[in-house]
Scaffold this motif. Structure first.
Motif, PDB file in Angstrom:
ATOM      1  N   LEU A  34       0.822  -1.214   0.000  1.00 36.87           N
ATOM      2  CA  LEU A  34       0.000   0.000   0.000  1.00 36.87           C
ATOM      3  C   LEU A  34       0.854   1.260   0.000  1.00 36.87           C
ATOM      4  N   PRO A  35       0.747   2.064  -1.063  1.00 35.89           N
ATOM      5  CA  PRO A  35       1.562   3.287  -1.133  1.00 35.89           C
ATOM      6  C   PRO A  35       1.347   4.223   0.055  1.00 35.89           C
ATOM      7  N   GLU A  36       0.126   4.360   0.510  1.00 35.65           N
ATOM      8  CA  GLU A  36      -0.175   5.277   1.618  1.00 35.65           C
ATOM      9  C   GLU A  36       0.564   4.890   2.893  1.00 35.65           C
ATOM     10  N   ILE A  37       0.695   3.600   3.120  1.00 33.40           N
ATOM     11  CA  ILE A  37       1.312   3.120   4.357  1.00 33.40           C
ATOM     12  C   ILE A  37       2.794   2.822   4.153  1.00 33.40           C
ATOM     13  N   ARG A  38       3.134   2.271   2.990  1.00 31.08           N
ATOM     14  CA  ARG A  38       4.521   1.896   2.708  1.00 31.08           C
ATOM     15  C   ARG A  38       5.460   3.099   2.839  1.00 31.08           C
ATOM     16  N   ASP A  39       4.993   4.257   2.392  1.00 27.34           N
ATOM     17  CA  ASP A  39       5.824   5.454   2.418  1.00 27.34           C
ATOM     18  C   ASP A  39       5.821   6.146   3.781  1.00 27.34           C
ATOM     19  N   ASN A  40       5.007   5.646   4.691  1.00 28.39           N
ATOM     20  CA  ASN A  40       4.929   6.190   6.044  1.00 28.39           C
ATOM     21  C   ASN A  40       6.180   5.765   6.818  1.00 28.39           C
ATOM     22  N   ARG A  41       6.835   6.678   7.461  1.00 26.78           N
ATOM     23  CA  ARG A  41       8.080   6.394   8.176  1.00 26.78           C
ATOM     24  C   ARG A  41       7.840   5.617   9.478  1.00 26.78           C
ATOM     25  N   SER A  42       6.645   5.681   9.999  1.00 27.20           N
ATOM     26  CA  SER A  42       6.344   5.030  11.266  1.00 27.20           C
ATOM     27  C   SER A  42       6.098   3.539  11.065  1.00 27.20           C
ATOM     28  N   ASP A  43       6.653   2.729  11.946  1.00 30.15           N
ATOM     29  CA  ASP A  43       6.415   1.291  11.897  1.00 30.15           C
ATOM     30  C   ASP A  43       5.124   0.920  12.612  1.00 30.15           C
ATOM     31  N   LYS A  44       4.546   1.857  13.326  1.00 34.10           N
ATOM     32  CA  LYS A  44       3.345   1.592  14.121  1.00 34.10           C
ATOM     33  C   LYS A  44       2.098   1.912  13.317  1.00 34.10           C
ATOM     34  N   VAL A  45       1.581   0.905  12.626  1.00 32.66           N
ATOM     35  CA  VAL A  45       0.324   1.030  11.899  1.00 32.66           C
ATOM     36  C   VAL A  45      -0.529  -0.167  12.297  1.00 32.66           C
ATOM     37  N   SER A  46      -1.730   0.105  12.775  1.00 30.40           N
ATOM     38  CA  SER A  46      -2.572  -0.988  13.246  1.00 30.40           C
ATOM     39  C   SER A  46      -3.056  -1.858  12.096  1.00 30.40           C
ATOM     40  N   ALA A  47      -3.365  -3.104  12.417  1.00 32.29           N
ATOM     41  CA  ALA A  47      -3.915  -4.025  11.419  1.00 32.29           C
ATOM     42  C   ALA A  47      -5.213  -3.477  10.864  1.00 32.29           C
ATOM     43  N   SER A  48      -5.990  -2.854  11.709  1.00 30.64           N
ATOM     44  CA  SER A  48      -7.256  -2.259  11.264  1.00 30.64           C
ATOM     45  C   SER A  48      -7.013  -1.188  10.205  1.00 30.64           C
TER      46      SER A  48
END
Length: 94
Positions: A34-48
């Motif tokens: 996912l481009p929106e999340i992949r490019d996010n620097r934070s490793d903390k992204v919920s499964a939801s």
């Protein structure tokens, strides 16, 4: 996660259950697609959030396919139906 999903043994209905580790691995794979999340620097992204963004991304891809198909159909209507270009466009619409 609940203990109901923690094992990958078969349930009484013969359906294989997915383990927590498998879910984590699948969510991680989705996250990297996912481009929106992949490019996010934070490793903390919920499964939801990953699942929500996956749905949004799939919807946007469907819309893009529809838009491109419409554009190809419009282009096909403006050129000679027997031309090589028309044959290429028809093959793209199949």
């Amino acid at each position: 996660m609940s203990s109901r999903r923690s094992s990958s043994r078969q349930s009484s209905g013969g359906v294989s259950r997915i383990s927590d580790d498998q879910i984590i691995a699948l969510v991680s794979k989705l996250r990297h697609l996912l481009p929106e999340i992949r490019d996010n620097r934070s490793d903390k992204v919920s499964a939801s959030k990953v699942l929500q963004e996956t749905c949004n991304y799939i919807r946007s891809l469907h819309k893009e396919v529809e838009d491109l198909s419409d554009r190809l159909s419009q282009l096909l209507a403006t050129i000679d139906a027997d031309s090589a270009e028309a044959a290429i466009i028809r093959s793209l619409l199949m």
